[in-house]
Design a protein around this motif. Structure first.
Motif, PDB file in Angstrom:
ATOM      1  N   LEU A  87       0.828  -1.208   0.000  1.00 31.71           N
ATOM      2  CA  LEU A  87       0.000   0.000   0.000  1.00 31.71           C
ATOM      3  C   LEU A  87       0.863   1.259   0.000  1.00 31.71           C
ATOM      4  CD1 LEU A  87      -2.638  -1.193   2.602  1.00 31.71           C
ATOM      5  CD2 LEU A  87      -3.079  -0.782   0.172  1.00 31.71           C
ATOM      6  N   GLU A  88       1.924   1.253   0.786  1.00 31.44           N
ATOM      7  CA  GLU A  88       2.824   2.407   0.826  1.00 31.44           C
ATOM      8  C   GLU A  88       3.477   2.643  -0.535  1.00 31.44           C
ATOM      9  OE1 GLU A  88       3.356   4.663   3.106  1.00 31.44           O
ATOM     10  OE2 GLU A  88       2.005   3.769   4.582  1.00 31.44           O
ATOM     11  N   ALA A  89       3.656   1.572  -1.291  1.00 36.92           N
ATOM     12  CA  ALA A  89       4.252   1.676  -2.628  1.00 36.92           C
ATOM     13  C   ALA A  89       3.218   2.063  -3.682  1.00 36.92           C
ATOM     14  CB  ALA A  89       4.918   0.350  -3.002  1.00 36.92           C
ATOM     15  N   GLY A  90       1.976   2.258  -3.257  1.00 38.56           N
ATOM     16  CA  GLY A  90       0.929   2.673  -4.182  1.00 38.56           C
ATOM     17  C   GLY A  90       0.279   1.542  -4.949  1.00 38.56           C
ATOM     18  N   ALA A  91       0.458   0.310  -4.484  1.00 42.22           N
ATOM     19  CA  ALA A  91      -0.091  -0.858  -5.171  1.00 42.22           C
ATOM     20  C   ALA A  91      -1.364  -1.354  -4.493  1.00 42.22           C
ATOM     21  CB  ALA A  91       0.937  -1.984  -5.209  1.00 42.22           C
ATOM     22  N   THR A  92      -2.123  -2.156  -5.214  1.00 42.43           N
ATOM     23  CA  THR A  92      -3.292  -2.839  -4.675  1.00 42.43           C
ATOM     24  C   THR A  92      -2.881  -4.275  -4.350  1.00 42.43           C
ATOM     25  OG1 THR A  92      -4.848  -1.531  -5.979  1.00 42.43           O
ATOM     26  CG2 THR A  92      -5.633  -3.645  -5.153  1.00 42.43           C
ATOM     27  N   PRO A  93      -2.861  -4.651  -3.053  1.00 40.00           N
ATOM     28  CA  PRO A  93      -2.455  -6.014  -2.713  1.00 40.00           C
ATOM     29  C   PRO A  93      -3.565  -7.028  -3.015  1.00 40.00           C
ATOM     30  CG  PRO A  93      -2.997  -4.779  -0.718  1.00 40.00           C
ATOM     31  CD  PRO A  93      -3.130  -3.827  -1.860  1.00 40.00           C
ATOM     32  N   VAL A  94      -3.196  -8.127  -3.638  1.00 39.38           N
ATOM     33  CA  VAL A  94      -4.096  -9.253  -3.862  1.00 39.38           C
ATOM     34  C   VAL A  94      -3.459 -10.457  -3.190  1.00 39.38           C
ATOM     35  CG1 VAL A  94      -5.136 -10.796  -5.563  1.00 39.38           C
ATOM     36  CG2 VAL A  94      -5.031  -8.339  -6.017  1.00 39.38           C
ATOM     37  N   GLY A 105      -4.684 -11.064   8.611  1.00 40.24           N
ATOM     38  CA  GLY A 105      -3.473 -10.323   8.302  1.00 40.24           C
ATOM     39  C   GLY A 105      -3.698  -9.278   7.228  1.00 40.24           C
ATOM     40  N   THR A 106      -4.469  -9.639   6.199  1.00 42.97           N
ATOM     41  CA  THR A 106      -4.751  -8.689   5.123  1.00 42.97           C
ATOM     42  C   THR A 106      -5.548  -7.494   5.640  1.00 42.97           C
ATOM     43  OG1 THR A 106      -4.936 -10.623   3.675  1.00 42.97           O
ATOM     44  CG2 THR A 106      -5.598  -8.511   2.769  1.00 42.97           C
ATOM     45  N   ILE A 107      -6.605  -7.781   6.397  1.00 40.72           N
ATOM     46  CA  ILE A 107      -7.442  -6.707   6.933  1.00 40.72           C
ATOM     47  C   ILE A 107      -6.650  -5.837   7.901  1.00 40.72           C
ATOM     48  CG2 ILE A 107      -9.456  -6.234   8.399  1.00 40.72           C
ATOM     49  CD1 ILE A 107     -10.771  -8.715   7.138  1.00 40.72           C
ATOM     50  N   ALA A 108      -5.795  -6.459   8.715  1.00 40.01           N
ATOM     51  CA  ALA A 108      -4.981  -5.689   9.655  1.00 40.01           C
ATOM     52  C   ALA A 108      -4.072  -4.714   8.917  1.00 40.01           C
ATOM     53  CB  ALA A 108      -4.156  -6.624  10.533  1.00 40.01           C
ATOM     54  N   GLY A 109      -3.464  -5.164   7.821  1.00 38.69           N
ATOM     55  CA  GLY A 109      -2.589  -4.290   7.045  1.00 38.69           C
ATOM     56  C   GLY A 109      -3.330  -3.118   6.442  1.00 38.69           C
ATOM     57  N   LEU A 110      -4.499  -3.396   5.865  1.00 40.55           N
ATOM     58  CA  LEU A 110      -5.315  -2.345   5.257  1.00 40.55           C
ATOM     59  C   LEU A 110      -5.857  -1.385   6.305  1.00 40.55           C
ATOM     60  CD1 LEU A 110      -7.181  -4.644   2.750  1.00 40.55           C
ATOM     61  CD2 LEU A 110      -5.959  -2.579   2.072  1.00 40.55           C
ATOM     62  N   ARG A 116      -3.894   5.260  10.065  1.00 43.88           N
ATOM     63  CA  ARG A 116      -2.842   6.275  10.163  1.00 43.88           C
ATOM     64  C   ARG A 116      -3.215   7.547   9.404  1.00 43.88           C
ATOM     65  NH1 ARG A 116       2.105   1.955   9.142  1.00 43.88           N
ATOM     66  NH2 ARG A 116       2.346   1.284  11.325  1.00 43.88           N
ATOM     67  N   ARG A 117      -4.119   7.400   8.431  1.00 45.80           N
ATOM     68  CA  ARG A 117      -4.591   8.558   7.661  1.00 45.80           C
ATOM     69  C   ARG A 117      -5.957   9.033   8.153  1.00 45.80           C
ATOM     70  NH1 ARG A 117      -3.738   5.894   1.774  1.00 45.80           N
ATOM     71  NH2 ARG A 117      -5.186   7.552   1.211  1.00 45.80           N
ATOM     72  N   LYS A 118      -6.353   8.482   9.323  1.00 45.97           N
ATOM     73  CA  LYS A 118      -7.653   8.817   9.933  1.00 45.97           C
ATOM     74  C   LYS A 118      -8.819   8.474   8.998  1.00 45.97           C
ATOM     75  CE  LYS A 118      -5.782  12.596  12.804  1.00 45.97           C
ATOM     76  NZ  LYS A 118      -5.034  11.607  13.541  1.00 45.97           N
ATOM     77  N   GLU A 119      -8.676   7.315   8.328  1.00 44.42           N
ATOM     78  CA  GLU A 119      -9.710   6.834   7.414  1.00 44.42           C
ATOM     79  C   GLU A 119     -10.183   5.450   7.844  1.00 44.42           C
ATOM     80  OE1 GLU A 119      -8.418   9.060   3.267  1.00 44.42           O
ATOM     81  OE2 GLU A 119      -7.431   7.167   3.792  1.00 44.42           O
ATOM     82  N   LYS A 120     -11.352   5.065   7.333  1.00 46.56           N
ATOM     83  CA  LYS A 120     -11.989   3.801   7.710  1.00 46.56           C
ATOM     84  C   LYS A 120     -11.956   2.805   6.553  1.00 46.56           C
ATOM     85  CE  LYS A 120     -13.737   4.999  11.837  1.00 46.56           C
ATOM     86  NZ  LYS A 120     -13.470   4.264  13.085  1.00 46.56           N
ATOM     87  N   LEU A 121     -12.030   1.522   6.917  1.00 51.59           N
ATOM     88  CA  LEU A 121     -12.055   0.431   5.941  1.00 51.59           C
ATOM     89  C   LEU A 121     -13.435  -0.199   5.896  1.00 51.59           C
ATOM     90  CD1 LEU A 121     -10.457  -1.576   4.080  1.00 51.59           C
ATOM     91  CD2 LEU A 121     -10.034  -2.941   6.135  1.00 51.59           C
ATOM     92  N   GLY A 222     -18.748   6.088   4.456  1.00 49.55           N
ATOM     93  CA  GLY A 222     -17.706   6.759   5.221  1.00 49.55           C
ATOM     94  C   GLY A 222     -16.369   6.052   5.201  1.00 49.55           C
ATOM     95  N   THR A 223     -16.109   5.235   4.181  1.00 48.91           N
ATOM     96  CA  THR A 223     -14.844   4.493   4.108  1.00 48.91           C
ATOM     97  C   THR A 223     -13.988   5.010   2.962  1.00 48.91           C
ATOM     98  OG1 THR A 223     -15.732   2.766   2.642  1.00 48.91           O
ATOM     99  CG2 THR A 223     -15.959   2.435   5.025  1.00 48.91           C
ATOM    100  N   ALA A 224     -12.685   4.716   3.061  1.00 53.03           N
ATOM    101  CA  ALA A 224     -11.746   5.129   2.018  1.00 53.03           C
ATOM    102  C   ALA A 224     -11.398   3.976   1.082  1.00 53.03           C
ATOM    103  CB  ALA A 224     -10.474   5.673   2.653  1.00 53.03           C
TER     104      ALA A 224
END
Length: 240
Positions: A87-94, A105-110, A116-121, A222-224
């Motif tokens: 995500l930091e590299a600007g990619a979409t993880p699959v 683990g995937t959800i925790a990373g997202l 950290r950007r004060k956004e929701k998943l 209300g999610t990003a």
């Protein structure tokens, strides 16, 4: 469709399941040329290979109510960090599994990345099962039946807090689609989580379009971004 950079991450995990075999999932996807198929849609694809996963024959299951908790937690922590790097590299993880424990683990990373950007998943979870058991409700102690509960803030503290906060996803911003086999004690967890649960009967009576419109509406409120988790048993066995 906007062009994306897609990062493939394999997680050959089957410690959360009751029988061997699903650890071959990442290899099966690659044999089926998943990278070429994604590239054909117009996206850039990088394959970061597989995470290291211990095999059950070399480990003890530990607590019978939370089998292989230590080993699964190690894998999910590594996956969380790897997803964050993508995500930091600007990619979409699959993420290619493996048993459904990998979703923690995937959800925790997202979730951590957005937090950290004060956004929701948001979350859309396709599955025949609710995967909402905890150690107190699971009839088997297999953690592959617990990842959705953990994401929604229910269950073992070490799993619930993988992102550093809990819940990783609010139930009001999550949808469970296609359930047809829910454990009796697990039903209370589904209700307590506040998730929107759509059964196969809902799909039969309302149609997939109506169900998905409502699921996406919940996950978009209300999610990003939306995490999509797809368990193979969510498909009709004839098609699978």
């Amino acid at each position: 469709m906007a062009k994306r950079r897609v990062t493939l991450i394999g997680v050959p995990l089957d410690l959360g399941a009751g029988r061997r075999g699903v650890d071959m999932g990442p290899s099966a996807f690659r044999v089926a040329e998943v990278d070429a198929k994604i590239a054909h849609l117009g996206h850039e694809v990088d394959d970061w290979g597989d995470l290291h996963v211990k095999i059950p024959e070399t480990q003890g299951p530990g607590d019978p109510r939370l089998k292989y908790l230590k080993e699964i937690l190690e894998v999910c922590e590594a996956l969380r960090d790897r997803v964050g790097e993508a995500l930091e590299a600007g990619a979409t993880p699959v993420v290619l599994g493996g048993d459904h424990s990998v979703a923690m683990g995937t959800i925790a990373g997202l979730a951590r990345h957005l937090h950290r950007r004060k956004e929701k998943l948001g979350l859309v979870w396709f599955d025949a099962h609710a995967d909402a058991n905890t150690a107190d409700t699971s009839p088997t102690g297999n953690i592959h039946g617990m990842p959705l509960a953990a994401a929604l803030g229910l269950g073992a503290p070490s799993l619930v807090n993988l992102a550093g906060f809990s819940p990783m996803v609010d139930g009001s911003r999550a949808a469970l689609v296609g359930i047809r086999d829910v454990d009796v004690a697990e039903r209370a967890n589904v209700r307590a989580s506040g998730i929107g649960a759509f059964t196969m009967r809902d799909i039969d009576e309302r149609g997939m379009r109506s169900v998905m419109e409502e699921a996406i509406k919940r996950a978009s409120a209300g999610t990003a971004g939306i995490h999509v988790s797809f368990d193979m048993d969510g498909m009709d066995p004839d098609y699978a």
